[in-house]
Structure formats: structure tokens, C-alpha cells
Design a protein around this motif. Sequence first.
Motif, PDB file in Angstrom:
ATOM      1  N   PHE A   1       3.152 -37.129 -62.911  1.00 10.04           N
ATOM      2  CA  PHE A   1       2.411 -38.564 -63.023  1.00 10.04           C
ATOM      3  C   PHE A   1       1.152 -38.734 -62.455  1.00 10.04           C
ATOM      4  CE2 PHE A   1       1.483 -42.741 -60.881  1.00 10.04           C
ATOM      5  CZ  PHE A   1       1.774 -43.665 -61.847  1.00 10.04           C
ATOM      6  N   HIS A   2       0.980 -37.991 -61.237  1.00  9.54           N
ATOM      7  CA  HIS A   2      -0.123 -37.997 -60.362  1.00  9.54           C
ATOM      8  C   HIS A   2      -1.248 -37.201 -61.331  1.00  9.54           C
ATOM      9  CE1 HIS A   2      -2.889 -38.039 -57.201  1.00  9.54           C
ATOM     10  NE2 HIS A   2      -2.841 -36.770 -57.187  1.00  9.54           N
ATOM     11  N   LYS A   3      -0.698 -35.987 -61.826  1.00 12.44           N
ATOM     12  CA  LYS A   3      -1.676 -35.248 -62.613  1.00 12.44           C
ATOM     13  C   LYS A   3      -2.353 -35.893 -63.573  1.00 12.44           C
ATOM     14  CE  LYS A   3       0.815 -30.797 -61.842  1.00 12.44           C
ATOM     15  NZ  LYS A   3       1.583 -29.601 -62.513  1.00 12.44           N
ATOM     16  N   LYS A   4      -1.655 -37.000 -64.366  1.00 11.45           N
ATOM     17  CA  LYS A   4      -2.058 -37.586 -65.400  1.00 11.45           C
ATOM     18  C   LYS A   4      -2.890 -38.683 -64.931  1.00 11.45           C
ATOM     19  CE  LYS A   4      -2.170 -39.112 -69.713  1.00 11.45           C
ATOM     20  NZ  LYS A   4      -2.444 -38.152 -70.796  1.00 11.45           N
ATOM     21  N   VAL A   5      -2.668 -39.373 -64.014  1.00  9.89           N
ATOM     22  CA  VAL A   5      -3.600 -40.251 -63.267  1.00  9.89           C
ATOM     23  C   VAL A   5      -4.914 -39.653 -62.933  1.00  9.89           C
ATOM     24  CG1 VAL A   5      -3.908 -41.812 -61.397  1.00  9.89           C
ATOM     25  CG2 VAL A   5      -1.894 -41.842 -62.328  1.00  9.89           C
ATOM     26  N   GLU A   6      -4.866 -38.488 -62.282  1.00  8.75           N
ATOM     27  CA  GLU A   6      -6.048 -37.902 -62.199  1.00  8.75           C
ATOM     28  C   GLU A   6      -6.911 -37.468 -63.308  1.00  8.75           C
ATOM     29  OE1 GLU A   6      -7.471 -37.421 -58.914  1.00  8.75           O
ATOM     30  OE2 GLU A   6      -5.967 -38.857 -58.501  1.00  8.75           O
ATOM     31  N   ALA A   7      -6.243 -36.960 -64.433  1.00 12.08           N
ATOM     32  CA  ALA A   7      -7.016 -36.515 -65.388  1.00 12.08           C
ATOM     33  C   ALA A   7      -7.580 -37.698 -66.293  1.00 12.08           C
ATOM     34  CB  ALA A   7      -5.963 -36.057 -66.419  1.00 12.08           C
ATOM     35  N   LEU A   8      -6.799 -38.864 -66.165  1.00 14.95           N
ATOM     36  CA  LEU A   8      -7.493 -40.107 -66.766  1.00 14.95           C
ATOM     37  C   LEU A   8      -8.648 -40.585 -65.865  1.00 14.95           C
ATOM     38  CD1 LEU A   8      -4.213 -42.144 -67.657  1.00 14.95           C
ATOM     39  CD2 LEU A   8      -5.731 -41.094 -69.216  1.00 14.95           C
ATOM     40  N   LYS A   9      -8.537 -40.498 -64.562  1.00 17.69           N
ATOM     41  CA  LYS A   9      -9.487 -40.854 -63.738  1.00 17.69           C
ATOM     42  C   LYS A   9     -10.783 -39.946 -63.920  1.00 17.69           C
ATOM     43  CE  LYS A   9      -8.918 -40.308 -59.366  1.00 17.69           C
ATOM     44  NZ  LYS A   9      -8.455 -40.844 -57.851  1.00 17.69           N
ATOM     45  N   GLN A  10     -10.548 -38.937 -64.029  1.00 21.08           N
ATOM     46  CA  GLN A  10     -11.780 -37.920 -64.336  1.00 21.08           C
ATOM     47  C   GLN A  10     -12.517 -38.257 -65.546  1.00 21.08           C
ATOM     48  OE1 GLN A  10     -13.146 -35.810 -62.216  1.00 21.08           O
ATOM     49  NE2 GLN A  10     -14.463 -35.115 -63.671  1.00 21.08           N
ATOM     50  N   GLN A  11     -11.711 -38.699 -66.595  1.00 18.70           N
ATOM     51  CA  GLN A  11     -12.661 -38.971 -67.899  1.00 18.70           C
ATOM     52  C   GLN A  11     -13.497 -40.454 -67.555  1.00 18.70           C
ATOM     53  OE1 GLN A  11     -10.001 -39.183 -71.553  1.00 18.70           O
ATOM     54  NE2 GLN A  11      -8.435 -37.662 -70.223  1.00 18.70           N
ATOM     55  N   ILE A  12     -12.604 -41.139 -66.945  1.00 15.44           N
ATOM     56  CA  ILE A  12     -13.490 -42.537 -66.739  1.00 15.44           C
ATOM     57  C   ILE A  12     -14.569 -42.254 -65.843  1.00 15.44           C
ATOM     58  CG2 ILE A  12     -13.301 -44.734 -65.361  1.00 15.44           C
ATOM     59  CD1 ILE A  12     -10.063 -44.760 -66.160  1.00 15.44           C
ATOM     60  N   VAL A  13     -14.570 -41.285 -64.697  1.00 16.87           N
ATOM     61  CA  VAL A  13     -15.621 -41.099 -63.952  1.00 16.87           C
ATOM     62  C   VAL A  13     -16.712 -40.556 -64.815  1.00 16.87           C
ATOM     63  CG1 VAL A  13     -16.593 -39.571 -62.147  1.00 16.87           C
ATOM     64  CG2 VAL A  13     -14.289 -41.026 -61.821  1.00 16.87           C
ATOM     65  N   GLU A  14     -16.497 -39.532 -65.778  1.00 20.16           N
ATOM     66  CA  GLU A  14     -17.412 -38.936 -66.546  1.00 20.16           C
ATOM     67  C   GLU A  14     -18.164 -40.042 -67.348  1.00 20.16           C
ATOM     68  OE1 GLU A  14     -15.273 -35.942 -68.521  1.00 20.16           O
ATOM     69  OE2 GLU A  14     -15.127 -34.689 -67.021  1.00 20.16           O
TER      70      GLU A  14
END
Length: 248
Positions: free
Chosen positions: A174-187
Amino acid sequence: MAESPSESSPSAAAAAAAVDEAELARRRRIDALNLPADVLAAYRRKFDALDLNRDGVVEIRELVAVSRVFGYNLSREEVLEIFDRQDFEDSGGIAFDEFVVAMRKRAGQPHASGDIRTRFRQYDRKKRGYINADDAFPILERELGFDLSKTEALVDLYDKNKDYRLSLMEFVEFHKKVEALKQQIVEAFNEFDVNQDGFVDLEEVYAKMVPKGCTPEQVEALFRKADRNGDNRLDYSEFAAFWDIPID
């Protein structure tokens, strides 16, 4: 007068055949692992030590009680996950072959790091050893712009045993997914924030979205909805809600 073997009932013969088939299935599961004899013997010793009542099946309470002796450090939640995944026969316990499969899978997985445990505790404010959508919502609202419905959908995606909550093991993915989504938003945020002032204003949104086919009216409506404090600019959390990133 006792029945001779030739006079045994069909039901008894069927039961014996079923037992034989189950035993063959157990052997096939172990053979498929292709383990050396000494490794298999070591697992047998561990299983026998866990099988406190010597019935050939390790129950949840037995595995919780003595698993730490062998360095597995299994929480009750993790033990329950092993039973959900490995109890092939739905017996309420695991036989030796199921135990071996479970331990081999766990041996091939990295233990949750200290960072993951720290992050888990940030979600698990009530210190229950698991989290649910209500626990995750404040963080996902801030970091991903999620509402409660979207948070529930993401939690459900990683809730493998469908108990409406995430154990530490489930939380890792779950955390891996959250971090991946957050990275996309940051970009995306950095791309929109042309002047790099840490905010996205309406003109910056116009510049990115109107050329892609959105009308100025559509863009402004989305912007105003996301601008919760009405300061005519979007900070990161407001932009995350504006961006409305899909889960998949």
C-alpha cells in the motif's frame, strides 16, 4: 462379527481414498519446492515444536505462541495472513506442507524496514497494529488529495484478506503505491509551478490546460473548487485535489 476387508463399506473406501489423495497433494506441494533433505528436516523440527498438541496441524494460537523462538517475529496479524493464504484445506490450521510453503515465501520477502514501520506508526495513531480507511484518510487527503471514498478504494485494493483493514505486511505494498502516486503529483506540481514559488496560480493552470483543449471557464471552475482557502493559488495539497490522480 467384524467386517472383512472385502466387506468394508463403499463410504469407508471413499474416505480412505480421499485421505490418500490429500496426502499425495501435500507431498506434491513439498516436492515442488525442491528443497534439500536437511532443509526439509529443519522445517519438520520447527513444525513439530510449533505443533503443541501433536495433532499434525499448527493452529493460530500455537504459531503466535512460539514463532518468535525461530526468529520470524510474526505479529498476530501476520500469522492470520499466513493462515488465510496457506490453509489450502480450509481446516482452521496449517499442515506441514502448508507451513513449509508459508515459511519459504516469507524467507523470500524482505522484512519491513524501520522506515516502513515508522511510516506505519504515523498512520496507526491508535496503536492497534493495523490501519483502516479512517486512519489513512487524513494523510492521503494531504498527500494525494484523496477524499474518503477514494481512500477506501485504495485501502480495499491492498486489503488481501478483506477484513477492511491493513496489517503491516499489507501496508508495505500500500505504501509503495502511495509513494508512486505522490511522485506523479509532485512532478505535475513542479511542471505547473513555472515560477517555482511553491504555488500554482490560475495563470499557470491556464497556460498548461487551455492548449490541451480545456476552456478557460472549465479550468477556472476546477481551480476555484480546489482553492479551499480562497487565496487564488494552490498549495501542494490543494493541487493534489485539483489533479485528482486515478488510483490505477
